[in-house]
Design a protein around this motif. Structure first.
Motif, PDB file in Angstrom:
ATOM      1  N   LEU A 238       0.822  -1.210   0.000  1.00 35.85           N
ATOM      2  CA  LEU A 238       0.000   0.000   0.000  1.00 35.85           C
ATOM      3  C   LEU A 238       0.852   1.255   0.000  1.00 35.85           C
ATOM      4  O   LEU A 238       1.948   1.280   0.589  1.00 35.85           O
ATOM      5  CB  LEU A 238      -0.880   0.032   1.254  1.00 35.85           C
ATOM      6  CG  LEU A 238      -2.010  -0.973   1.388  1.00 35.85           C
ATOM      7  CD1 LEU A 238      -2.643  -0.823   2.765  1.00 35.85           C
ATOM      8  CD2 LEU A 238      -3.048  -0.761   0.297  1.00 35.85           C
ATOM      9  N   PRO A 239       0.362   2.343  -0.609  1.00 36.94           N
ATOM     10  CA  PRO A 239       1.020   3.636  -0.424  1.00 36.94           C
ATOM     11  C   PRO A 239       1.059   3.998   1.065  1.00 36.94           C
ATOM     12  O   PRO A 239       0.127   3.681   1.821  1.00 36.94           O
ATOM     13  CB  PRO A 239       0.118   4.596  -1.205  1.00 36.94           C
ATOM     14  CG  PRO A 239      -0.551   3.734  -2.231  1.00 36.94           C
ATOM     15  CD  PRO A 239      -0.759   2.412  -1.559  1.00 36.94           C
ATOM     16  N   LEU A 240       2.129   4.655   1.475  1.00 37.84           N
ATOM     17  CA  LEU A 240       2.322   4.989   2.884  1.00 37.84           C
ATOM     18  C   LEU A 240       1.164   5.836   3.424  1.00 37.84           C
ATOM     19  O   LEU A 240       0.740   5.663   4.572  1.00 37.84           O
ATOM     20  CB  LEU A 240       3.649   5.728   3.063  1.00 37.84           C
ATOM     21  CG  LEU A 240       4.039   6.102   4.503  1.00 37.84           C
ATOM     22  CD1 LEU A 240       4.158   4.844   5.362  1.00 37.84           C
ATOM     23  CD2 LEU A 240       5.363   6.883   4.498  1.00 37.84           C
ATOM     24  N   SER A 241       0.630   6.730   2.602  1.00 39.76           N
ATOM     25  CA  SER A 241      -0.451   7.602   3.065  1.00 39.76           C
ATOM     26  C   SER A 241      -1.685   6.809   3.470  1.00 39.76           C
ATOM     27  O   SER A 241      -2.391   7.172   4.419  1.00 39.76           O
ATOM     28  CB  SER A 241      -0.823   8.598   1.958  1.00 39.76           C
ATOM     29  OG  SER A 241      -1.327   7.913   0.823  1.00 39.76           O
ATOM     30  N   ILE A 242      -1.953   5.707   2.776  1.00 35.31           N
ATOM     31  CA  ILE A 242      -3.117   4.874   3.100  1.00 35.31           C
ATOM     32  C   ILE A 242      -2.862   4.108   4.387  1.00 35.31           C
ATOM     33  O   ILE A 242      -3.730   4.043   5.274  1.00 35.31           O
ATOM     34  CB  ILE A 242      -3.441   3.916   1.935  1.00 35.31           C
ATOM     35  CG1 ILE A 242      -3.889   4.729   0.712  1.00 35.31           C
ATOM     36  CG2 ILE A 242      -4.512   2.918   2.343  1.00 35.31           C
ATOM     37  CD1 ILE A 242      -4.201   3.891  -0.506  1.00 35.31           C
ATOM     38  N   ARG A 243      -1.673   3.551   4.522  1.00 33.30           N
ATOM     39  CA  ARG A 243      -1.347   2.837   5.760  1.00 33.30           C
ATOM     40  C   ARG A 243      -1.441   3.769   6.966  1.00 33.30           C
ATOM     41  O   ARG A 243      -2.026   3.418   7.993  1.00 33.30           O
ATOM     42  CB  ARG A 243       0.058   2.240   5.670  1.00 33.30           C
ATOM     43  CG  ARG A 243       0.102   0.892   4.964  1.00 33.30           C
ATOM     44  CD  ARG A 243       1.497   0.304   5.008  1.00 33.30           C
ATOM     45  NE  ARG A 243       2.389   0.944   4.053  1.00 33.30           N
ATOM     46  CZ  ARG A 243       3.702   0.783   4.016  1.00 33.30           C
ATOM     47  NH1 ARG A 243       4.294   0.028   4.916  1.00 33.30           N
ATOM     48  NH2 ARG A 243       4.436   1.368   3.090  1.00 33.30           N
ATOM     49  N   ASP A 244      -0.889   4.958   6.821  1.00 31.06           N
ATOM     50  CA  ASP A 244      -0.898   5.914   7.939  1.00 31.06           C
ATOM     51  C   ASP A 244      -2.321   6.306   8.316  1.00 31.06           C
ATOM     52  O   ASP A 244      -2.674   6.377   9.502  1.00 31.06           O
ATOM     53  CB  ASP A 244      -0.097   7.166   7.567  1.00 31.06           C
ATOM     54  CG  ASP A 244       1.399   6.918   7.537  1.00 31.06           C
ATOM     55  OD1 ASP A 244       1.832   5.860   8.034  1.00 31.06           O
ATOM     56  OD2 ASP A 244       2.132   7.779   7.008  1.00 31.06           O
ATOM     57  N   TYR A 245      -3.155   6.548   7.315  1.00 34.25           N
ATOM     58  CA  TYR A 245      -4.518   6.991   7.595  1.00 34.25           C
ATOM     59  C   TYR A 245      -5.319   5.882   8.276  1.00 34.25           C
ATOM     60  O   TYR A 245      -6.054   6.138   9.246  1.00 34.25           O
ATOM     61  CB  TYR A 245      -5.213   7.425   6.312  1.00 34.25           C
ATOM     62  CG  TYR A 245      -6.580   8.030   6.564  1.00 34.25           C
ATOM     63  CD1 TYR A 245      -6.705   9.344   7.001  1.00 34.25           C
ATOM     64  CD2 TYR A 245      -7.740   7.282   6.383  1.00 34.25           C
ATOM     65  CE1 TYR A 245      -7.949   9.895   7.262  1.00 34.25           C
ATOM     66  CE2 TYR A 245      -8.991   7.816   6.638  1.00 34.25           C
ATOM     67  CZ  TYR A 245      -9.095   9.130   7.069  1.00 34.25           C
ATOM     68  OH  TYR A 245     -10.336   9.666   7.325  1.00 34.25           O
ATOM     69  N   LEU A 246      -5.201   4.664   7.797  1.00 32.17           N
ATOM     70  CA  LEU A 246      -5.933   3.567   8.423  1.00 32.17           C
ATOM     71  C   LEU A 246      -5.469   3.337   9.856  1.00 32.17           C
ATOM     72  O   LEU A 246      -6.279   3.036  10.751  1.00 32.17           O
ATOM     73  CB  LEU A 246      -5.764   2.290   7.599  1.00 32.17           C
ATOM     74  CG  LEU A 246      -6.408   2.290   6.205  1.00 32.17           C
ATOM     75  CD1 LEU A 246      -6.086   0.993   5.471  1.00 32.17           C
ATOM     76  CD2 LEU A 246      -7.915   2.473   6.304  1.00 32.17           C
ATOM     77  N   GLN A 247      -4.185   3.491  10.100  1.00 31.68           N
ATOM     78  CA  GLN A 247      -3.680   3.342  11.465  1.00 31.68           C
ATOM     79  C   GLN A 247      -4.196   4.459  12.368  1.00 31.68           C
ATOM     80  O   GLN A 247      -4.550   4.218  13.530  1.00 31.68           O
ATOM     81  CB  GLN A 247      -2.151   3.303  11.459  1.00 31.68           C
ATOM     82  CG  GLN A 247      -1.595   2.006  10.867  1.00 31.68           C
ATOM     83  CD  GLN A 247      -0.084   2.010  10.744  1.00 31.68           C
ATOM     84  OE1 GLN A 247       0.548   3.077  10.681  1.00 31.68           O
ATOM     85  NE2 GLN A 247       0.516   0.824  10.697  1.00 31.68           N
ATOM     86  N   LEU A 248      -4.284   5.671  11.836  1.00 31.00           N
ATOM     87  CA  LEU A 248      -4.883   6.767  12.603  1.00 31.00           C
ATOM     88  C   LEU A 248      -6.342   6.442  12.937  1.00 31.00           C
ATOM     89  O   LEU A 248      -6.807   6.693  14.052  1.00 31.00           O
ATOM     90  CB  LEU A 248      -4.813   8.073  11.802  1.00 31.00           C
ATOM     91  CG  LEU A 248      -3.448   8.738  11.661  1.00 31.00           C
ATOM     92  CD1 LEU A 248      -3.531   9.914  10.692  1.00 31.00           C
ATOM     93  CD2 LEU A 248      -2.950   9.213  13.026  1.00 31.00           C
TER      94      LEU A 248
END
Length: 442
Positions: A238-248
């Motif tokens: 996954l793009p990092l932005s998607i991983r970060d958002y889902l973790q948030l």
């Protein structure tokens, strides 16, 4: 019964199925307008504010045309996003039709989504927002969340489509990467009234999954979306932005989606106006009127296309040994394809692939035929809506030097059917209620 009669009957079956779920007729049947009051079943609106029409999906153009024919100049403004080449010949005056890419989102869809957000946020308490929703809306109305870019959503879409996940799981993930999906479209419309007219393209018609649940509460969570991505081994891709958002989202650092507890849901009414079962009923009525016995499989067709095709082909062969009169086997649903092994030149789709697997099971079986049809007229990466297979298809393919097993392995089923002249080439139907599976034994 000769080949010409079967071919003519097959054409009638396809045409009848598509006509039964015509979006214009569905909208006209769903609404009643007496110039002061708009009704949809038990729901009514008699406000004096603006009527704003927003929507997305492959059936958007005929839905918009029907709405204009009912409400005319009472519509203040409107914007509906459709797939490329899905505008039809409709001359609309109050609702703008915009084309965008499907199944992968593009900048045109993003621009349309941003305009929808603006109009939703401007809606007032006495206004009515009418949402016209049909299959394809998830891709056609992209509004990436957080720091995600359009390119990030495109990467996510490609990963999801290739992994073989069912649409229920795909749209659970999409909802949690988007500002409009998962009930957020309805939230933005507040305090206005919202009427959503939906044409279902999902097996079982779960409103939380169709078009990623734009106008209904979202029972899913960020953790569920993450778990699905883990299931298919996609997290590290996954793009990092998607991983970060889902973790948030899993930490509660971004708001959860509306879950139905909000008081403003009293302003929202969502109804399904066309679905796969309507097309199945129309086929059954036509067949019985022409003297065919109908075996109507009420269990939705789901699972891997090649597996389902083999099973249905075997069932038709068994029926051919026992039936005493012309018999039609009928089912509806949607299968999946795992694109492992696909080559750049491959063209196919779940229906073409299902039909080819069925043809292998039918090989040599006389007086049997299967129609695998995508009701929207498009089947995966091919320009066809599916294919028609019979007991002679495999022998004919091999005479042309084609290898059906290899075609299935590299997901190149459309080119087999094109060579045989058995691809269903009907173009965009401007409707979309999943797939139909019709077996004929005579």
């Amino acid at each position: 019964m000769d080949a010409a009669a079967i071919a003519k009957f097959s054409e009638q079956l396809i045409a009848t199925a598509i006509a039964s779920v015509d979006p214009q007729r569905a909208v006209l049947q769903a609404l009643d307008w007496d110039c002061t009051r708009l009704s949809c079943g038990d729901w009514q609106w008699a406000g004096t504010g603006r009527i704003i029409v927003l929507g997305a999906g492959k059936a958007g153009a005929p839905m918009a045309a029907a709405l204009e024919s009912i409400l005319g100049e009472r519509i203040d403004r409107g914007l509906v996003v459709v797939k490329d080449a899905h505008c039809g010949d409709f001359a609309l005056k109050r609702i703008q039709l915009l084309e965008a890419s499907h199944p992968s989102p593009d900048q045109r869809g993003l621009n349309a989504a941003q305009q929808c957000e603006i109009w939703l946020q401007q809606a007032q308490a006495d206004d009515l927002v009418i949402a016209l929703i049909s299959g394809g809306a998830s891709a056609l109305l992209p509004a990436p969340s957080g720091a995600m870019s359009l390119a990030d959503l495109q990467t996510l879409t490609q990963l999801l489509l290739a992994c073989g996940a069912p649409i229920e799981q795909i749209n659970t993930i999409r909802k949690h990467c988007d500002r409009l999906k998962g009930g957020q479209f309805a939230a933005l419309a507040q305090p206005a009234s919202l009427l959503s007219l939906v044409i279902s393209d999902v097996v079982g018609s779960p409103l939380t999954i169709i078009a990623s649940g734009l106008s209904v509460p979202d029972p899913a969570s960020f953790a569920e979306a993450w778990a699905i991505l883990e299931q298919y081994g996609l997290i590290d891709r996954l793009p990092l932005s998607i991983r970060d958002y889902l973790q948030l989202g899993m930490r509660g650092a971004v708001p959860a989606h509306p879950d139905g507890s909000e008081p403003w849901w009293a302003n929202v009414h969502t109804t399904i106006i066309a679905r796969n079962e309507i097309a199945q009923t129309a086929i059954k009525q036509l067949a019985e009127a022409q003297g065919w016995q109908v075996i109507h499989d009420q269990q939705p067709i789901t699972g891997e296309a090649q597996v389902v095709g083999q099973q249905v082909g075997q069932r038709l062969c068994q029926l051919a040994q026992s039936v005493q009169q012309p018999t039609l086997y009928l089912a509806g649903g949607e299968t999946t394809v795992n694109l492992a092994g696909i080559l750049p030149h491959s063209q196919g789709g779940r229906n073409a692939e299902l039909a080819l697997a069925a043809a292998l099971a039918l090989d040599g079986c006389p007086n049997c035929q299967i129609i695998a049809l995508a009701t929207d007229g498009g089947d995966g990466s091919s320009p066809a809506a599916g294919a028609i297979a019979n007991g002679q298809s495999i022998a004919q393919a091999r005479k042309l030097g084609l290898d059906p097993h290899q075609a299935l392995a590299i997901h190149d089923s459309y080119n087999v059917w094109r060579a045989l002249g058995s691809a269903i080439e009907i173009g965009p139907t401007l409707t979309n209620v999943n797939d139909l599976l019709i077996g004929l034994v005579w």
